[in-house]
Design an enzyme around this catalytic site. Structure first.
Site, mmCIF file in Angstrom:
data_model
loop_
_atom_site.group_PDB
_atom_site.id
_atom_site.type_symbol
_atom_site.label_atom_id
_atom_site.label_comp_id
_atom_site.label_asym_id
_atom_site.label_seq_id
_atom_site.Cartn_x
_atom_site.Cartn_y
_atom_site.Cartn_z
ATOM 1 N N LYS A 1 -5.769 5.856 19.056
ATOM 2 C CA LYS A 1 -5.641 6.767 17.901
ATOM 3 C C LYS A 1 -6.972 7.472 17.634
ATOM 4 C CE LYS A 1 -4.158 8.759 14.085
ATOM 5 N NZ LYS A 1 -5.003 8.682 12.988
ATOM 6 N N GLU B 1 -8.318 16.013 19.075
ATOM 7 C CA GLU B 1 -7.878 16.957 18.035
ATOM 8 C C GLU B 1 -9.066 17.802 17.541
ATOM 9 O OE1 GLU B 1 -5.575 15.039 14.855
ATOM 10 O OE2 GLU B 1 -6.817 16.120 13.416
ATOM 11 N N TYR B 2 -10.201 17.177 17.333
ATOM 12 C CA TYR B 2 -11.406 17.923 16.928
ATOM 13 C C TYR B 2 -11.720 18.997 17.970
ATOM 14 C CZ TYR B 2 -13.281 14.857 13.135
ATOM 15 O OH TYR B 2 -13.516 14.177 11.969
ATOM 16 N N VAL C 1 0.360 7.915 -0.255
ATOM 17 C CA VAL C 1 1.208 8.840 0.527
ATOM 18 C C VAL C 1 1.712 8.266 1.846
ATOM 19 C CG1 VAL C 1 0.523 11.061 -0.407
ATOM 20 C CG2 VAL C 1 -0.892 10.013 1.352
ATOM 21 N N LYS D 1 -13.609 13.243 8.405
ATOM 22 C CA LYS D 1 -13.461 11.906 7.824
ATOM 23 C C LYS D 1 -14.085 10.833 8.706
ATOM 24 C CE LYS D 1 -9.386 12.102 4.857
ATOM 25 N NZ LYS D 1 -7.982 11.651 4.850
ATOM 26 N N GLY E 1 0.878 -1.179 0.000
ATOM 27 C CA GLY E 1 0.000 0.000 0.000
ATOM 28 C C GLY E 1 0.902 1.212 0.000
ATOM 29 N N LYS F 1 -6.449 1.733 2.085
ATOM 30 C CA LYS F 1 -7.691 2.386 2.499
ATOM 31 C C LYS F 1 -8.381 1.541 3.576
ATOM 32 C CE LYS F 1 -10.888 5.083 -0.273
ATOM 33 N NZ LYS F 1 -9.937 6.195 -0.244
ATOM 34 N N ARG G 1 -0.857 -2.779 -4.981
ATOM 35 C CA ARG G 1 -1.747 -3.439 -5.945
ATOM 36 C C ARG G 1 -1.401 -3.005 -7.370
ATOM 37 N NH1 ARG G 1 -8.081 -2.063 -5.708
ATOM 38 N NH2 ARG G 1 -7.185 0.012 -6.014
ATOM 39 N N HIS H 1 -7.403 10.135 20.206
ATOM 40 C CA HIS H 1 -6.480 11.218 19.830
ATOM 41 C C HIS H 1 -7.159 12.141 18.817
ATOM 42 C CE1 HIS H 1 -3.866 12.925 16.727
ATOM 43 N NE2 HIS H 1 -2.997 13.169 17.705
ATOM 44 N N ASN H 2 -7.787 11.561 17.815
ATOM 45 C CA ASN H 2 -8.435 12.382 16.798
ATOM 46 C C ASN H 2 -9.637 13.133 17.362
ATOM 47 O OD1 ASN H 2 -6.560 11.024 15.226
ATOM 48 N ND2 ASN H 2 -7.942 10.781 13.496
ATOM 49 N N SER I 1 -0.062 8.657 13.614
ATOM 50 C CA SER I 1 -0.533 10.032 13.553
ATOM 51 C C SER I 1 0.544 10.948 13.010
ATOM 52 C CB SER I 1 -0.962 10.506 14.935
ATOM 53 O OG SER I 1 -1.419 11.833 14.839
ATOM 54 N N GLY I 2 0.099 12.051 12.454
ATOM 55 C CA GLY I 2 1.055 13.031 11.953
ATOM 56 C C GLY I 2 0.938 13.231 10.457
HETATM 57 P P1 NBP Z 1 -5.541 5.733 0.754
HETATM 58 O O1 NBP Z 1 -6.376 5.618 1.946
HETATM 59 O O2 NBP Z 1 -5.881 6.749 -0.269
HETATM 60 O O3 NBP Z 1 -5.468 4.281 0.045
HETATM 61 C C1 NBP Z 1 -4.782 4.093 -1.153
HETATM 62 C C2 NBP Z 1 -4.039 2.779 -1.128
HETATM 63 O O4 NBP Z 1 -4.947 1.691 -0.921
HETATM 64 C C3 NBP Z 1 -3.353 2.509 -2.450
HETATM 65 O O5 NBP Z 1 -2.129 1.866 -2.189
HETATM 66 C C4 NBP Z 1 -4.349 1.586 -3.133
HETATM 67 O O6 NBP Z 1 -3.760 0.770 -4.127
HETATM 68 C C5 NBP Z 1 -4.759 0.736 -1.980
HETATM 69 N N1 NBP Z 1 -5.965 -0.060 -2.212
HETATM 70 C C6 NBP Z 1 -7.263 0.300 -2.331
HETATM 71 BR BR1 NBP Z 1 -7.849 2.019 -2.331
HETATM 72 N N2 NBP Z 1 -8.098 -0.719 -2.507
HETATM 73 C C7 NBP Z 1 -7.306 -1.812 -2.512
HETATM 74 C C8 NBP Z 1 -7.572 -3.193 -2.660
HETATM 75 N N3 NBP Z 1 -8.814 -3.655 -2.789
HETATM 76 N N4 NBP Z 1 -6.520 -4.047 -2.649
HETATM 77 C C9 NBP Z 1 -5.269 -3.591 -2.502
HETATM 78 N N5 NBP Z 1 -4.954 -2.297 -2.335
HETATM 79 C C10 NBP Z 1 -5.962 -1.406 -2.346
HETATM 80 O O7 NBP Z 1 -3.994 5.918 1.162
HETATM 81 P P2 NBP Z 1 -3.314 6.860 2.279
HETATM 82 O O8 NBP Z 1 -3.883 8.241 2.268
HETATM 83 O O9 NBP Z 1 -1.856 6.671 2.108
HETATM 84 O O10 NBP Z 1 -3.765 6.203 3.650
HETATM 85 C C11 NBP Z 1 -3.452 4.859 3.970
HETATM 86 C C12 NBP Z 1 -4.090 4.520 5.301
HETATM 87 O O11 NBP Z 1 -3.530 5.354 6.304
HETATM 88 C C13 NBP Z 1 -5.597 4.772 5.334
HETATM 89 O O12 NBP Z 1 -6.208 3.781 6.118
HETATM 90 C C14 NBP Z 1 -5.724 6.104 6.007
HETATM 91 O O13 NBP Z 1 -6.961 6.263 6.672
HETATM 92 C C15 NBP Z 1 -4.554 6.041 6.982
HETATM 93 N N6 NBP Z 1 -4.037 7.347 7.390
HETATM 94 C C16 NBP Z 1 -3.911 8.362 6.507
HETATM 95 C C17 NBP Z 1 -3.399 9.578 6.915
HETATM 96 C C18 NBP Z 1 -3.235 10.685 5.928
HETATM 97 O O14 NBP Z 1 -2.876 11.789 6.361
HETATM 98 N N7 NBP Z 1 -3.438 10.467 4.641
HETATM 99 C C19 NBP Z 1 -3.008 9.759 8.231
HETATM 100 C C20 NBP Z 1 -3.104 8.700 9.119
HETATM 101 C C21 NBP Z 1 -3.621 7.498 8.678
HETATM 102 P P3 NBP Z 1 -3.704 1.289 -5.653
HETATM 103 O O15 NBP Z 1 -2.505 2.144 -5.759
HETATM 104 O O16 NBP Z 1 -3.573 0.013 -6.421
HETATM 105 O O17 NBP Z 1 -4.989 2.011 -5.931
#
Ligand code: NBP
Length: 475
Positions: free
Chosen positions: A182, A189-190, A12, A260, A9, A75, A33, A185-186, A128-129
């Site tokens: 976690k 944060e709210y 970002v 979210k 995965g 995700k 993927r 924590h959020n 977090s972060g």
């Molecule tokens: P996203 O939440 O946007 O997820 C994208 C990733 O999930 C891609 O690698 C995508 O693969 C993969 N994916 C999906 Br969508 N469906 C899939 C499936 N059926 N099988 C395999 N892979 C699949 O990414 P993110 O923003 O990096 O966040 C990742 C996790 O971290 C999330 O749970 C998010 O809630 C959590 N998080 C995010 C933050 C933030 O600031 N963004 C902070 C803290 C925690 P692909 O490239 O093939 O589409």
């Protein structure tokens, strides 16, 4: 060559965690993927460390040293289940799957139990972060077996944020404990963001300060007891001018806050646990209210008071600082109580002081303030509420007159301050000698024969109300 850990995965969060691990000298297997993301990571950042890119899940698993450590960063929800299943089928007893996404703690409990049956360790981990934290040092909140923690500990300790030489990670507890913490924590944060927003609104519309002046006030606050990441970015935002219009940036942003869902989960869970978090709940509802353009449009013509700016602006700013600090104490006290309630309900034995300590760096609510919370729990780990611990009790005593006055100004001027008001109501509820709950119990007994307890003797009682001539009886 074998990889120390693998990340699947690579959006970002996953990409930045993988880079963080590689920068700390770990060999990191990579999988996504859609393979293009894996290739892009190696192409752009391959020189930051040792990466072993894999085109397939099988290749990825084969490249890992044992016990295998697989970090899933996809995700939340169904994709997480799909990916866990895909890898669980390829792993062997003793291997470890880490879910670093924002999973609901009940999903984490379910997944952990299912994988434990198959001999695998599952570690639901709050990270977090955001993007920046994942790369340069997040706060990491893992929940899972003690054995898996020992296997992950050196890696997590080296990539986590560091404060005073201490890494911002610790073993929170079994199964869902990490994702629960976690989530709260959020929620905190709210509340923190809502309180800062109310302080801004009151200073601007009752105090008459312009955004540029407010930036200076927040900057000054950031050198005192409110010192925190959120106050710091607030000062930056208020100092920012929109380059297109030349107006204060805050004035060109649509005033509808989005969410979210982790704040909502915090409140839903608190309701289930019977844990009163009215400050956090008001923050979630305030966002929701802001987003209801229809309700707001329908009500816009309703009358409000005629406004009079406060007479002494500087004195008012000092009072708002006190109201903000006192309300913040309440919001954090409520969040820590929710963690305490969750810990008791699920048998997690969470160390509240250690939790405060790992939020001092890496995460959005990072603040000097968390040192005080850690100290309060160190002095009295079983304290029922942070409000009653000496440091905070003194701050509340010092703040309460100003706090009341600020809430009164908000009411008088017609400026919504649900966070300040809810926090103050909670404070007054806890310290009340008698609450009108006695009347509520009486009403419940009257219409529903729900019985009541008495102040002067044990047992439950029911009174025969209305025209019934009989006296009260033992229920
Ligand atoms: P996203 O939440 O946007 O997820 C994208 C990733 O999930 C891609 O690698 C995508 O693969 C993969 N994916 C999906 Br969508 N469906 C899939 C499936 N059926 N099988 C395999 N892979 C699949 O990414 P993110 O923003 O990096 O966040 C990742 C996790 O971290 C999330 O749970 C998010 O809630 C959590 N998080 C995010 C933050 C933030 O600031 N963004 C902070 C803290 C925690 P692909 O490239 O093939 O589409």
């Amino acid at each position: 060559q074998q990889a120390n850990i693998g990340v699947t995965g690579l959006a970002v969060m996953g990409r930045n965690l993988a880079r963080n691990l590689a920068r700390h000298g770990y060999t990191v297997a990579l999988h996504n993927r859609t393979e293009a993301r894996t290739k892009a990571l190696v192409q752009e950042f391959g020189d930051e460390g040792t990466f072993l890119p894999a085109a397939t899940a099988e290749e990825f698993v084969a490249s890992l040293e044992r016990p295998r450590r697989v970090v899933v960063m996809v995700k939340a929800g169904a994709p997480t289940d799909a990916v866990i299943e895909e890898f669980a089928a390829l792993l062997e007893p003793g291997d470890i799957i880490v879910d670093g996404g924002n999973a609901h703690f009940l999903d984490t409990r379910r997944r952990e139990a299912a994988l434990r049956e198959r001999g695998l360790h599952f570690v639901g981990t709050g990270v977090s972060g955001g993007e920046e934290g994942a790369l340069n040092g997040p706060s990491i909140m893992p929940g899972g077996s003690a054995e898996s923690w020992e296997a992950l500990r050196p890696l997590f300790e080296s990539i986590a944020a560091q404060v005073d030489g201490e890494p911002c990670t610790t073993h929170i507890g079994p199964d869902g404990a990490g994702h629960f913490v976690k989530m709260v924590h959020n929620g905190i944060e709210y509340a923190d963001m809502q309180l800062i927003a109310e302080a801004y609104d009151l200073l601007r519309h009752a105090g008459g300060f312009e955004p540029a002046e407010l930036a200076e006030i927040f900057r000054a606050w950031n050198t005192g007891r409110l010192d925190s990441y959120l106050i710091e970015i607030t000062a930056d935002i208020l100092a920012h001018t929109d380059p297109e219009t030349g107006r204060p940036f805050v004035d060109v942003v649509l005033d509808q806050a989005e969410q979210k869902g982790t704040g909502r989960w915090t409140v839903q869970t608190a309701l289930d646990l019977g844990s009163p978090v009215n400050g956090i709940a008001e923050a979630v509802f305030a966002r929701s209210t802001s987003g209801h353009a229809d309700l707001r449009a329908a009500a816009r013509a309703l009358p409000g008071p005629s406004r009079e700016p406060v007479a002494d602006r500087a004195a008012f700013a000092e009072k708002v600082e006190k109201a903000l600090y006192a309300s913040k104490i309440v919001a954090y006290a409520q969040g820590f109580n929710e963690i305490q309630a969750g810990s008791a309900e699920y048998g997690w034995d969470i160390d509240l002081g250690a939790t405060a300590a790992i939020w001092r760096g890496g995460c959005i609510i990072r603040a000097a303030f968390l040192d005080r919370i850690r100290a309060a729990y160190a002095a009295d780990p079983a304290t029922p509420t942070l409000l009653a611990t000496p440091d905070f009790a003194e701050a509340l005593a010092d703040a309460q007159d100003a706090w009341r006055e600020v809430v009164a100004v908000a009411v008088r001027e017609g400026i919504p301050a649900p966070g300040f008001a809810a926090a103050l109501a909670y404070y007054d509820s806890l310290r009340a000698d008698r609450l009108p709950a006695a009347l509520i119990q009486s009403q419940r007994d009257y219409f529903g024969a729900h019985t009541y307890r008495r102040v002067d003797k044990d047992g439950s009682f029911h009174t025969l109300w209305a025209d019934d001539p009989r006296k009260e009886i033992d229920a």
